[in-house]
Design a protein around this motif. Sequence first.
Motif, PDB file in Angstrom:
ATOM      1  N   GLY A 248     -29.350  -2.386  19.339  1.00 51.82           N
ATOM      2  CA  GLY A 248     -28.994  -2.910  20.652  1.00 51.82           C
ATOM      3  C   GLY A 248     -27.502  -2.885  20.928  1.00 51.82           C
ATOM      4  O   GLY A 248     -27.040  -2.293  21.901  1.00 51.82           O
ATOM      5  N   HIS A 249     -26.738  -3.511  20.054  1.00 51.79           N
ATOM      6  CA  HIS A 249     -25.297  -3.672  20.267  1.00 51.79           C
ATOM      7  C   HIS A 249     -24.581  -2.324  20.339  1.00 51.79           C
ATOM      8  O   HIS A 249     -23.675  -2.139  21.165  1.00 51.79           O
ATOM      9  CB  HIS A 249     -24.740  -4.517  19.123  1.00 51.79           C
ATOM     10  CG  HIS A 249     -23.293  -4.866  19.228  1.00 51.79           C
ATOM     11  ND1 HIS A 249     -22.756  -5.560  20.301  1.00 51.79           N
ATOM     12  CD2 HIS A 249     -22.259  -4.643  18.373  1.00 51.79           C
ATOM     13  CE1 HIS A 249     -21.461  -5.744  20.112  1.00 51.79           C
ATOM     14  NE2 HIS A 249     -21.140  -5.192  18.938  1.00 51.79           N
ATOM     15  N   PHE A 250     -24.983  -1.371  19.491  1.00 56.05           N
ATOM     16  CA  PHE A 250     -24.350  -0.054  19.462  1.00 56.05           C
ATOM     17  C   PHE A 250     -25.173   1.016  20.185  1.00 56.05           C
ATOM     18  O   PHE A 250     -24.840   2.196  20.112  1.00 56.05           O
ATOM     19  CB  PHE A 250     -24.105   0.386  18.016  1.00 56.05           C
ATOM     20  CG  PHE A 250     -22.863  -0.188  17.380  1.00 56.05           C
ATOM     21  CD1 PHE A 250     -21.983  -1.001  18.078  1.00 56.05           C
ATOM     22  CD2 PHE A 250     -22.568   0.106  16.056  1.00 56.05           C
ATOM     23  CE1 PHE A 250     -20.843  -1.517  17.478  1.00 56.05           C
ATOM     24  CE2 PHE A 250     -21.424  -0.403  15.451  1.00 56.05           C
ATOM     25  CZ  PHE A 250     -20.558  -1.213  16.159  1.00 56.05           C
ATOM     26  N   LYS A 251     -26.243   0.609  20.861  1.00 58.59           N
ATOM     27  CA  LYS A 251     -27.043   1.524  21.698  1.00 58.59           C
ATOM     28  C   LYS A 251     -27.679   2.663  20.896  1.00 58.59           C
ATOM     29  O   LYS A 251     -27.881   3.767  21.410  1.00 58.59           O
ATOM     30  CB  LYS A 251     -26.190   2.101  22.842  1.00 58.59           C
ATOM     31  CG  LYS A 251     -25.476   1.053  23.696  1.00 58.59           C
ATOM     32  CD  LYS A 251     -24.607   1.699  24.761  1.00 58.59           C
ATOM     33  CE  LYS A 251     -23.809   0.658  25.529  1.00 58.59           C
ATOM     34  NZ  LYS A 251     -22.735   0.063  24.701  1.00 58.59           N
ATOM     35  N   CYS A 252     -28.021   2.380  19.633  1.00 58.93           N
ATOM     36  CA  CYS A 252     -28.703   3.376  18.785  1.00 58.93           C
ATOM     37  C   CYS A 252     -30.213   3.153  18.928  1.00 58.93           C
ATOM     38  O   CYS A 252     -30.889   2.761  17.976  1.00 58.93           O
ATOM     39  CB  CYS A 252     -28.259   3.220  17.336  1.00 58.93           C
ATOM     40  SG  CYS A 252     -26.483   3.378  17.081  1.00 58.93           S
ATOM     41  N   ASN A 253     -30.718   3.409  20.138  1.00 53.90           N
ATOM     42  CA  ASN A 253     -32.017   2.852  20.492  1.00 53.90           C
ATOM     43  C   ASN A 253     -33.130   3.867  20.730  1.00 53.90           C
ATOM     44  O   ASN A 253     -34.071   3.595  21.481  1.00 53.90           O
ATOM     45  CB  ASN A 253     -31.872   1.943  21.710  1.00 53.90           C
ATOM     46  CG  ASN A 253     -31.341   2.674  22.940  1.00 53.90           C
ATOM     47  OD1 ASN A 253     -31.019   3.862  22.866  1.00 53.90           O
ATOM     48  ND2 ASN A 253     -31.239   1.969  24.052  1.00 53.90           N
ATOM     49  N   ARG A 254     -33.056   5.030  20.081  1.00 49.19           N
ATOM     50  CA  ARG A 254     -34.219   5.917  20.174  1.00 49.19           C
ATOM     51  C   ARG A 254     -35.438   5.234  19.557  1.00 49.19           C
ATOM     52  O   ARG A 254     -36.536   5.286  20.100  1.00 49.19           O
ATOM     53  CB  ARG A 254     -33.946   7.248  19.468  1.00 49.19           C
ATOM     54  CG  ARG A 254     -35.032   8.296  19.729  1.00 49.19           C
ATOM     55  CD  ARG A 254     -34.852   9.548  18.891  1.00 49.19           C
ATOM     56  NE  ARG A 254     -35.305   9.355  17.503  1.00 49.19           N
ATOM     57  CZ  ARG A 254     -35.301  10.319  16.588  1.00 49.19           C
ATOM     58  NH1 ARG A 254     -34.810  11.520  16.871  1.00 49.19           N
ATOM     59  NH2 ARG A 254     -35.735  10.060  15.374  1.00 49.19           N
ATOM     60  N   GLU A 255     -35.207   4.624  18.410  1.00 43.34           N
ATOM     61  CA  GLU A 255     -36.231   3.840  17.726  1.00 43.34           C
ATOM     62  C   GLU A 255     -35.543   2.738  16.940  1.00 43.34           C
ATOM     63  O   GLU A 255     -34.382   2.869  16.546  1.00 43.34           O
ATOM     64  CB  GLU A 255     -37.021   4.707  16.725  1.00 43.34           C
ATOM     65  CG  GLU A 255     -37.855   5.803  17.346  1.00 43.34           C
ATOM     66  CD  GLU A 255     -37.922   7.010  16.421  1.00 43.34           C
ATOM     67  OE1 GLU A 255     -39.013   7.587  16.303  1.00 43.34           O
ATOM     68  OE2 GLU A 255     -36.884   7.364  15.831  1.00 43.34           O
ATOM     69  N   LYS A 256     -36.276   1.661  16.687  1.00 39.72           N
ATOM     70  CA  LYS A 256     -35.830   0.681  15.713  1.00 39.72           C
ATOM     71  C   LYS A 256     -36.125   1.208  14.312  1.00 39.72           C
ATOM     72  O   LYS A 256     -36.964   2.089  14.134  1.00 39.72           O
ATOM     73  CB  LYS A 256     -36.566  -0.644  15.920  1.00 39.72           C
ATOM     74  CG  LYS A 256     -36.292  -1.314  17.253  1.00 39.72           C
ATOM     75  CD  LYS A 256     -37.123  -2.575  17.381  1.00 39.72           C
ATOM     76  CE  LYS A 256     -36.894  -3.239  18.736  1.00 39.72           C
ATOM     77  NZ  LYS A 256     -37.786  -4.412  18.919  1.00 39.72           N
ATOM     78  N   LEU A 257     -35.458   0.646  13.336  1.00 37.95           N
ATOM     79  CA  LEU A 257     -35.777   0.990  11.954  1.00 37.95           C
ATOM     80  C   LEU A 257     -37.249   0.704  11.673  1.00 37.95           C
ATOM     81  O   LEU A 257     -37.924   1.486  10.994  1.00 37.95           O
ATOM     82  CB  LEU A 257     -34.893   0.196  10.987  1.00 37.95           C
ATOM     83  CG  LEU A 257     -35.172   0.406   9.497  1.00 37.95           C
ATOM     84  CD1 LEU A 257     -34.906   1.847   9.086  1.00 37.95           C
ATOM     85  CD2 LEU A 257     -34.349  -0.564   8.648  1.00 37.95           C
ATOM     86  N   THR A 258     -37.767  -0.389  12.196  1.00 41.46           N
ATOM     87  CA  THR A 258     -39.163  -0.754  11.961  1.00 41.46           C
ATOM     88  C   THR A 258     -40.141   0.229  12.595  1.00 41.46           C
ATOM     89  O   THR A 258     -41.342   0.167  12.326  1.00 41.46           O
ATOM     90  CB  THR A 258     -39.451  -2.164  12.492  1.00 41.46           C
ATOM     91  OG1 THR A 258     -39.069  -2.239  13.875  1.00 41.46           O
ATOM     92  CG2 THR A 258     -38.680  -3.213  11.706  1.00 41.46           C
ATOM     93  N   GLU A 259     -39.635   1.127  13.434  1.00 44.74           N
ATOM     94  CA  GLU A 259     -40.470   2.154  14.062  1.00 44.74           C
ATOM     95  C   GLU A 259     -40.304   3.516  13.393  1.00 44.74           C
ATOM     96  O   GLU A 259     -40.851   4.507  13.870  1.00 44.74           O
ATOM     97  CB  GLU A 259     -40.127   2.236  15.556  1.00 44.74           C
ATOM     98  CG  GLU A 259     -40.457   0.953  16.306  1.00 44.74           C
ATOM     99  CD  GLU A 259     -39.838   0.881  17.700  1.00 44.74           C
ATOM    100  OE1 GLU A 259     -40.295   0.025  18.483  1.00 44.74           O
ATOM    101  OE2 GLU A 259     -38.912   1.651  17.999  1.00 44.74           O
ATOM    102  N   MET A 260     -39.521   3.556  12.305  1.00 42.65           N
ATOM    103  CA  MET A 260     -39.357   4.784  11.519  1.00 42.65           C
ATOM    104  C   MET A 260     -39.999   4.527  10.153  1.00 42.65           C
ATOM    105  O   MET A 260     -39.343   4.017   9.242  1.00 42.65           O
ATOM    106  CB  MET A 260     -37.864   5.138  11.386  1.00 42.65           C
ATOM    107  CG  MET A 260     -37.200   5.496  12.714  1.00 42.65           C
ATOM    108  SD  MET A 260     -35.437   5.935  12.543  1.00 42.65           S
ATOM    109  CE  MET A 260     -34.660   4.329  12.838  1.00 42.65           C
TER     110      MET A 260
END
Length: 353
Positions: A248-260
């Motif tokens: 969220g904070h750094f906009k790395c939002n293709r997926e969450k870690l929990t979605e990989m």
Amino acid sequence: MAEQGGPADLSTKGAYVSGGKEFQRDTNYITTRITADGRDGYPVEPGRYRLVVARACPWANRAIIVRRLLGLEDVLSMGICGPTHDRRSWTFDLDPGGVDPVLGIERIQDAYFARFPGYERGITVPAIVDVPTGQVVTNDYPQITLDLSTQWKQFHRPGAPDLYPEHLRAEIDEVAHRVFTEVNNGVYRCGFAGSQRAYELAYQRLFTALDWLTERLTNQRYLVGDTITEADVRLFTTLARFDPVYHGHFKCNREKLTEMPVLWAYARDLFQTPGFGDTIDFDHIKKHYYVVHTDINPTQIVPSGPDLANWLDPHGRESLGGRPFGDGTPPGPPIPSEVVPAAHGPLGDASRR
């Protein structure tokens, strides 16, 4: 490893984004080394040095993990800074009176200035300080962990793992280089991008690398060989911060870690390995990023989520084989003064909701 400004600036607000520009990390660190032969004037000596860290910082977190895995607690003491800092440097606000009990200083900046008066580069952690002189020796974080593995070997605990085995060093270095440029630093290039174009390029590079890591880790438990190495330590500290901060904070939002699925299982495997998860302070991590980076979070509001209890879910990675510590053994429990408060971990986080 945040970098701060000059001594006159007392603001807690930091400027991390340069408008219209890609984020460029200053990697010019103090390259003095502490070695077995003392070639730089600083020989390895039990009790002489103090490792200064902040649990919030991923770069410092590497040193905390390696020191713990190798069992160096009795020969290399550790000072822990609080989760936030002003523009001068990290401070010892967790200690009584806000003073480090060994170094007798309020901020790590004092150790830098003791050796380099008016030091103008980043006042960063991790840093190792020479206790007798109160002077910083090095803040070269990639070299610090390698030297703990190779130069401090005489003082490793019985059963300490070989995190940098000689026959795998070329591959470890190659993997670690890509992890640094594309992932460890890649999340910062996204978060501190000064233009839409810079952000999009950084975003693509980051997730291309995460896809590469997914493929690499699908059929092998660890990044290099069948045991934990320096490469795993370097990736883990970024993955541990991915959902709480970077998504969220750094906009790395293709997926969450929990979605990989592969990377999420790999991260849980390491988290549940002694020496890894017991160094993670989610409370400090979230406070640091959301409070200090005011140019991208001007309200300084710290999010309540995400749910962190799932870090303790079974990971199933044992089916891939591998031996976490090789011919060695796990480290014992953390020493009492270095235990992360239960409220700052996965179970403490779950109990607050």
